[in-house]
Design a protein around this motif. Structure first.
Motif, short mmCIF file in Angstrom:
data_model
loop_
_atom_site.label_atom_id
_atom_site.label_comp_id
_atom_site.label_asym_id
_atom_site.label_seq_id
_atom_site.Cartn_x
_atom_site.Cartn_y
_atom_site.Cartn_z
N UNK A 107 33.52 42.22 44.24
CA UNK A 107 35.06 42.48 44.16
C UNK A 107 35.48 41.72 45.02
N UNK A 108 37.14 42.07 45.04
CA UNK A 108 38.24 41.22 45.36
C UNK A 108 38.25 39.89 44.50
N UNK A 109 37.69 39.93 43.27
CA UNK A 109 37.99 38.24 42.08
C UNK A 109 39.47 38.06 42.01
N UNK A 110 39.89 36.95 42.43
CA UNK A 110 40.97 36.33 42.45
C UNK A 110 40.70 34.89 40.92
N UNK A 132 39.14 28.35 39.28
CA UNK A 132 39.09 28.68 40.13
C UNK A 132 39.52 29.89 40.30
N UNK A 133 38.47 30.47 40.68
CA UNK A 133 38.16 31.68 41.20
C UNK A 133 37.35 32.44 42.16
N UNK A 134 37.15 32.97 43.48
CA UNK A 134 36.64 33.31 43.89
C UNK A 134 36.60 35.07 44.94
N UNK A 135 35.68 35.63 44.45
CA UNK A 135 35.51 36.79 45.34
C UNK A 135 34.63 37.07 46.66
N UNK A 136 34.29 38.44 46.84
CA UNK A 136 34.22 38.99 48.21
C UNK A 136 32.33 39.08 48.29
N UNK A 137 31.10 38.58 48.61
CA UNK A 137 30.22 38.91 48.59
C UNK A 137 30.28 39.69 50.20
N UNK A 139 30.69 40.74 53.63
CA UNK A 139 32.53 40.33 54.40
C UNK A 139 32.78 38.61 53.93
N UNK A 140 31.79 37.88 53.54
CA UNK A 140 32.14 36.51 52.72
C UNK A 140 33.05 36.66 51.91
N UNK A 141 34.09 35.29 52.26
CA UNK A 141 35.11 34.97 50.50
C UNK A 141 33.17 33.70 49.66
N UNK A 142 33.49 33.98 48.09
CA UNK A 142 32.90 32.98 47.80
C UNK A 142 33.97 32.26 46.67
N UNK A 143 33.96 31.04 47.34
CA UNK A 143 34.70 30.40 46.19
C UNK A 143 34.14 29.39 45.25
N UNK A 144 34.63 29.12 43.90
CA UNK A 144 33.84 28.54 42.33
C UNK A 144 34.20 27.92 41.62
N UNK A 145 34.39 26.97 41.28
CA UNK A 145 35.35 26.56 40.49
C UNK A 145 34.26 26.34 38.58
N UNK A 146 34.90 26.25 37.62
CA UNK A 146 34.32 26.06 36.13
C UNK A 146 35.02 25.26 35.39
N UNK A 147 34.01 24.51 34.95
CA UNK A 147 35.12 24.03 33.31
C UNK A 147 35.06 24.58 33.06
N UNK A 148 36.15 24.71 31.81
CA UNK A 148 36.24 26.04 30.87
C UNK A 148 36.79 25.31 29.93
N UNK A 149 36.27 25.55 28.44
CA UNK A 149 36.49 25.69 27.85
C UNK A 149 37.62 27.46 26.57
#
Length: 172
Positions: A107-110, A132-137, A139-149
């Motif tokens: 939920x709350x994907x950005x 760069x993306x974040x989402x809700x788990x 009540x916690x907001x998880x932030x992640x990164x992925x090198x993407x092609x």
């Protein structure tokens, strides 16, 4: 309104950024390309189309619009994907299911594409960036990164994803 600013930012990244970038043949030798005064060469129309498609892809992901998201893929026997969640290469149906399952669970994907670089070779375009993306788990907001092609192929006038490769970025 947010999309207007996002398109302007991505177009700025595609056309700007003269501090780096490969130099090649003169612009006159490549149809439809423009060489900037700093020596960087861009394909304005095609690069803008792909940048716009990336915004559409991220919007469809954020809204969980699976029909629209799947329409942006060149699903079939030639589609492939490497993902941080899987050790091996994914074929079309497994990749489609993984995207649906993964997006349905959050939920709350950005999402944001940073450091976007787009190269166009006729009817093939390659976009590289840090997702760069974040989402809700809970009540916690998880932030992640992925090198993407992402490899795009122009089919029937539309850019579609033929291959995706995501590698885990550094944890935030």
């Amino acid at each position: 309104m947010r999309n207007v600013f996002a398109v302007a930012a991505i177009v700025g990244l595609v056309v700007g950024g003269c501090a780096s970038g490969p130099r090649g043949k003169g612009a006159a030798e490549r149809e439809g390309e423009v060489e900037l005064s700093c020596g960087k060469v861009v394909q304005p129309k095609e690069a803008r189309e792909i940048a716009g498609r990336l915004l559409e892809i991220m919007d469809a992901c954020e809204k969980k619009d699976f029909v629209r998201l799947e329409s942006y893929h060149l699903y079939g026997p030639k589609f492939t994907k490497f993902s941080t969640e899987s050790a091996g290469r994914l074929e079309a149906e497994v990749a489609r299911k993984g995207e649906r399952d993964g997006l349905s669970a959050v939920n709350g994907l950005s999402m944001r594409a940073d450091g976007l670089k787009i190269d166009v070779f006729g009817k093939v375009g390659i976009a590289t960036f840090v997702l760069n993306y974040s989402f809700k788990a809970g009540e916690e907001t998880i932030e992640k990164q992925a090198k993407t092609t992402m490899v795009f192929v122009k089919e029937d006038g539309a850019w579609k994803i033929a291959h995706e490769h995501l590698s885990a970025g550094p944890e935030k």
